[in-house]
Design a protein around this motif. Structure first.
Motif, PDB file in Angstrom:
ATOM      1  N   TRP A  29      35.331  34.431  34.149  1.00  0.00           N
ATOM      2  CA  TRP A  29      34.911  35.561  34.973  1.00  0.00           C
ATOM      3  C   TRP A  29      34.103  36.572  34.163  1.00  0.00           C
ATOM      4  O   TRP A  29      34.444  36.901  33.037  1.00  0.00           O
ATOM      5  CB  TRP A  29      36.115  36.266  35.573  1.00  0.00           C
ATOM      6  CG  TRP A  29      36.640  35.612  36.819  1.00  0.00           C
ATOM      7  CD1 TRP A  29      36.352  34.366  37.272  1.00  0.00           C
ATOM      8  CD2 TRP A  29      37.553  36.176  37.750  1.00  0.00           C
ATOM      9  NE1 TRP A  29      37.039  34.122  38.425  1.00  0.00           N
ATOM     10  CE2 TRP A  29      37.776  35.209  38.742  1.00  0.00           C
ATOM     11  CE3 TRP A  29      38.209  37.391  37.824  1.00  0.00           C
ATOM     12  CZ2 TRP A  29      38.629  35.445  39.815  1.00  0.00           C
ATOM     13  CZ3 TRP A  29      39.050  37.617  38.889  1.00  0.00           C
ATOM     14  CH2 TRP A  29      39.249  36.661  39.883  1.00  0.00           C
ATOM     15  N   SER A  30      33.050  37.082  34.790  1.00  0.00           N
ATOM     16  CA  SER A  30      32.254  38.150  34.172  1.00  0.00           C
ATOM     17  C   SER A  30      32.919  39.492  34.455  1.00  0.00           C
ATOM     18  O   SER A  30      33.824  39.594  35.296  1.00  0.00           O
ATOM     19  CB  SER A  30      30.842  38.153  34.773  1.00  0.00           C
ATOM     20  OG  SER A  30      30.891  38.559  36.133  1.00  0.00           O
ATOM     21  N   ASP A  31      32.459  40.531  33.781  1.00  0.00           N
ATOM     22  CA  ASP A  31      32.999  41.872  34.016  1.00  0.00           C
ATOM     23  C   ASP A  31      32.801  42.283  35.478  1.00  0.00           C
ATOM     24  O   ASP A  31      33.664  42.922  36.070  1.00  0.00           O
ATOM     25  CB  ASP A  31      32.350  42.900  33.095  1.00  0.00           C
ATOM     26  CG  ASP A  31      32.847  42.783  31.664  1.00  0.00           C
ATOM     27  OD1 ASP A  31      33.754  41.975  31.397  1.00  0.00           O
ATOM     28  OD2 ASP A  31      32.313  43.513  30.799  1.00  0.00           O
ATOM     29  N   GLU A  32      31.661  41.929  36.066  1.00  0.00           N
ATOM     30  CA  GLU A  32      31.393  42.277  37.463  1.00  0.00           C
ATOM     31  C   GLU A  32      32.370  41.580  38.405  1.00  0.00           C
ATOM     32  O   GLU A  32      32.832  42.180  39.378  1.00  0.00           O
ATOM     33  CB  GLU A  32      29.949  41.935  37.838  1.00  0.00           C
ATOM     34  CG  GLU A  32      28.936  42.881  37.251  1.00  0.00           C
ATOM     35  CD  GLU A  32      29.198  44.344  37.604  1.00  0.00           C
ATOM     36  OE1 GLU A  32      29.445  44.643  38.793  1.00  0.00           O
ATOM     37  OE2 GLU A  32      29.166  45.191  36.699  1.00  0.00           O
ATOM     38  N   GLN A  33      32.707  40.321  38.130  1.00  0.00           N
ATOM     39  CA  GLN A  33      33.686  39.608  38.958  1.00  0.00           C
ATOM     40  C   GLN A  33      35.063  40.253  38.839  1.00  0.00           C
ATOM     41  O   GLN A  33      35.777  40.387  39.829  1.00  0.00           O
ATOM     42  CB  GLN A  33      33.771  38.139  38.544  1.00  0.00           C
ATOM     43  CG  GLN A  33      32.589  37.312  38.990  1.00  0.00           C
ATOM     44  CD  GLN A  33      32.666  35.902  38.441  1.00  0.00           C
ATOM     45  OE1 GLN A  33      32.689  35.708  37.230  1.00  0.00           O
ATOM     46  NE2 GLN A  33      32.724  34.937  39.330  1.00  0.00           N
ATOM     47  N   ILE A  34      35.430  40.655  37.623  1.00  0.00           N
ATOM     48  CA  ILE A  34      36.727  41.298  37.402  1.00  0.00           C
ATOM     49  C   ILE A  34      36.781  42.625  38.159  1.00  0.00           C
ATOM     50  O   ILE A  34      37.770  42.923  38.833  1.00  0.00           O
ATOM     51  CB  ILE A  34      36.984  41.520  35.896  1.00  0.00           C
ATOM     52  CG1 ILE A  34      37.097  40.166  35.184  1.00  0.00           C
ATOM     53  CG2 ILE A  34      38.241  42.354  35.668  1.00  0.00           C
ATOM     54  CD1 ILE A  34      37.053  40.248  33.665  1.00  0.00           C
ATOM     55  N   LYS A  36      35.046  43.579  40.831  1.00  0.00           N
ATOM     56  CA  LYS A  36      35.087  43.326  42.273  1.00  0.00           C
ATOM     57  C   LYS A  36      36.485  42.879  42.702  1.00  0.00           C
ATOM     58  O   LYS A  36      37.037  43.381  43.688  1.00  0.00           O
ATOM     59  CB  LYS A  36      34.044  42.268  42.647  1.00  0.00           C
ATOM     60  CG  LYS A  36      33.984  41.998  44.118  1.00  0.00           C
ATOM     61  CD  LYS A  36      32.909  40.985  44.455  1.00  0.00           C
ATOM     62  CE  LYS A  36      32.927  40.715  45.956  1.00  0.00           C
ATOM     63  NZ  LYS A  36      31.977  39.707  46.337  1.00  0.00           N
ATOM     64  N   TRP A  37      37.080  41.944  41.969  1.00  0.00           N
ATOM     65  CA  TRP A  37      38.408  41.435  42.288  1.00  0.00           C
ATOM     66  C   TRP A  37      39.449  42.544  42.219  1.00  0.00           C
ATOM     67  O   TRP A  37      40.281  42.691  43.114  1.00  0.00           O
ATOM     68  CB  TRP A  37      38.769  40.297  41.332  1.00  0.00           C
ATOM     69  CG  TRP A  37      40.203  39.902  41.390  1.00  0.00           C
ATOM     70  CD1 TRP A  37      40.809  39.117  42.330  1.00  0.00           C
ATOM     71  CD2 TRP A  37      41.233  40.296  40.477  1.00  0.00           C
ATOM     72  NE1 TRP A  37      42.148  38.994  42.049  1.00  0.00           N
ATOM     73  CE2 TRP A  37      42.433  39.711  40.915  1.00  0.00           C
ATOM     74  CE3 TRP A  37      41.258  41.075  39.322  1.00  0.00           C
ATOM     75  CZ2 TRP A  37      43.634  39.885  40.246  1.00  0.00           C
ATOM     76  CZ3 TRP A  37      42.452  41.253  38.669  1.00  0.00           C
ATOM     77  CH2 TRP A  37      43.629  40.658  39.122  1.00  0.00           C
TER      78      TRP A  37
END
Length: 58
Positions: A29-34, A36-37
């Motif tokens: 996971w990228s920082d952006e995915q983290i 958002k989640w």
């Protein structure tokens, strides 16, 4: 992977963000995915949700 997430509860802004010290997420996971989640997962916190300020990889 273990990360630390700094976040602000919407409507309860204060000088320093709150910190979730040990959050486990998939390794790819990228920082952006983290971000958002985490924001989706805590959408009801404080009645309005949270805004992620920083993600630190531990």
């Amino acid at each position: 992977m273990k990360v630390s997430v700094e976040y602000i509860v919407i409507g309860r802004e204060k000088k320093y963000p709150d910190v979730a010290g040990e959050v486990y997420v998939p390794d790819n996971w990228s920082d952006e995915q983290i971000k958002k989640w985490f924001e989706e997962r805590h959408h009801n916190l404080g009645g309005k949700g949270v805004i992620v300020v920083n993600v630190e990889h531990l």
